[in-house]
Design an enzyme around this catalytic site. Structure first.
Site, PDB file in Angstrom:
ATOM      1  N   GLY A  21       0.810  -1.214   0.000  1.00  0.00           N
ATOM      2  CA  GLY A  21       0.000   0.000   0.000  1.00  0.00           C
ATOM      3  C   GLY A  21       0.841   1.259   0.000  1.00  0.00           C
ATOM      4  O   GLY A  21       0.505   2.247   0.653  1.00  0.00           O
ATOM      5  N   GLY A  25      -0.610   7.907   1.246  1.00  0.00           N
ATOM      6  CA  GLY A  25      -0.743   7.921   2.696  1.00  0.00           C
ATOM      7  C   GLY A  25       0.499   7.507   3.447  1.00  0.00           C
ATOM      8  O   GLY A  25       1.634   7.861   3.097  1.00  0.00           O
ATOM      9  N   GLY A  27       1.946   4.662   3.705  1.00  0.00           N
ATOM     10  CA  GLY A  27       2.864   3.827   2.938  1.00  0.00           C
ATOM     11  C   GLY A  27       3.779   4.634   2.050  1.00  0.00           C
ATOM     12  O   GLY A  27       4.974   4.324   1.912  1.00  0.00           O
ATOM     13  N   SER A 146      -3.993  -0.262  14.918  1.00  0.00           N
ATOM     14  CA  SER A 146      -4.846   0.926  15.053  1.00  0.00           C
ATOM     15  C   SER A 146      -5.341   0.977  16.490  1.00  0.00           C
ATOM     16  O   SER A 146      -5.526  -0.068  17.135  1.00  0.00           O
ATOM     17  CB  SER A 146      -6.035   0.837  14.091  1.00  0.00           C
ATOM     18  OG  SER A 146      -7.058   1.751  14.452  1.00  0.00           O
ATOM     19  N   TYR A 171     -13.985  -3.175  10.699  1.00  0.00           N
ATOM     20  CA  TYR A 171     -12.649  -2.589  10.588  1.00  0.00           C
ATOM     21  C   TYR A 171     -11.867  -2.802  11.885  1.00  0.00           C
ATOM     22  O   TYR A 171     -10.705  -3.222  11.863  1.00  0.00           O
ATOM     23  CB  TYR A 171     -12.749  -1.095  10.281  1.00  0.00           C
ATOM     24  CG  TYR A 171     -11.408  -0.398  10.324  1.00  0.00           C
ATOM     25  CD1 TYR A 171     -10.492  -0.558   9.284  1.00  0.00           C
ATOM     26  CD2 TYR A 171     -11.037   0.387  11.421  1.00  0.00           C
ATOM     27  CE1 TYR A 171      -9.243   0.056   9.328  1.00  0.00           C
ATOM     28  CE2 TYR A 171      -9.796   0.999  11.467  1.00  0.00           C
ATOM     29  CZ  TYR A 171      -8.905   0.836  10.423  1.00  0.00           C
ATOM     30  OH  TYR A 171      -7.671   1.440  10.472  1.00  0.00           O
TER      31      TYR A 171
END
Length: 301
Positions: A21, A25, A27, A146, A171
């Site tokens: 990714g 962002g 990444g 997260s 999520y």
């Protein structure tokens, strides 16, 4: 506490880093900083056009390769080619992720899409590249957690949210699974005497493109909510610091978990943080590992 910044990233010349990714962002920031210090960076992305543009922006020793983490066939193809081209891999940054709203969606393999992309794809990728990582003297796997993992729960009778689906809990569950995986990977690497270490990081509340994208189908009100929320977050450059420190600091240890230091880990300088109780439970780790091997068909350690 001395503030950790990108100025403290050591020379990365001679190292091979794989960042999933990496076209946007967190990444993209991570890949840019690694390449700036001399690493050969592989941007593992689903959208190769966006990845090619990112490579042009990054410069240095960077290349793009196609990887769709929501497809186990894609993961296997990517891993086989990468393993053949790079006998030793120094860093696997399991950064890619999706944040979705709306109805339940599934991957190419029929898995709930959050879990498939954020955790199961990375589980399979890590297993398929582990021999190449072990061939490096100081390899590490960095998982992106997260703060939402602390309020999530793994229901092993309904991991895929087939009974009653809600996007936000799905999520959170995927990020709890990611965190459990990172901690259990550390346990198993230590038990096997492997030179590879597993480290976790989380960005707190960070302005990335994921939140606006998740809300955009909700129209004007959804967009206002998304962009209003972003005003309360920190920059993507600040949010990427925990994972950059996890990836590069020589003194980082296996099992370490890095995140922001202030306001309930939502922002601030990088510090050691603690995983939630369920994430740290060895019984949960063992059970999720077994489920992940069965679901992905990839067994290791």
């Amino acid at each position: 506490m001395t503030e950790w910044t990108t100025d403290r990233i050591p020379d990365q010349r001679g190292r091979v880093a794989v960042v999933t990714g990496a076209n946007s962002g967190l990444g993209l920031v991570t890949a840019t900083e690694l390449a700036r210090r001399g690493a050969h960076v592989v941007l593992a992305v689903r959208n190769t056009d966006a990845g090619a543009e990112a490579v042009r922006r990054i410069g240095g020793e960077a290349e793009v390769r196609e990887l769709d983490l929501a497809s186990l066939a894609s993961v296997r193809t990517f891993a086989a080619k990468l393993a053949a081209d790079f006998p030793a891999i120094d860093l696997l940054m399991n950064n890619a992720g999706v944040v979705l709203l709306g109805p339940r969606r599934t991957s190419a393999d029929g898995f709930e899409l959050h879990l498939a992309t954020n955790m199961l794809g990375h589980f399979a990728l890590t297993g398929l590249l582990l021999d190449n990582l072990a061939a490096s003297r100081e390899a590490r796997v960095v998982g992106l957690s997260s703060i939402t993992h602390k309020n999530a729960h793994l229901d092993f009778d309904d991991l895929m949210f087939e009974r009653s689906y809600r996007a936000a809990p799905a999520y959170g569950r995927s990020k709890l699974a990611t965190t459990v995986f990172g901690i259990e990977l550390d346990r198993r690497l230590r038990a096997a005497g492997s030179p590879v270490i597993s480290v976790l990081a989380h960005p707190g509340l960070t302005r990335t493109n994921l939140t606006p994208r998740a809300w955009e189908h909700r129209g004007r009100v959804g967009r206002l909510i998304a962009w209003g929320g972003l005003l309360a977050t920190q920059s993507v450059e600040q949010g990427a610091l925990p994972q950059l420190r996890a990836a590069t600091e020589p003194d980082v240890q296996g099992g370490q978990f890095l995140g922001p230091s202030r306001l309930w880990e939502t922002r601030g300088q990088v510090t050691d943080v603690r995983a939630g109780r369920e994430a740290a439970d060895p019984a949960i780790g063992k059970r999720l590992w077994a489920a992940s091997e069965k679901l992905t068909g990839v067994s290791f350690l």
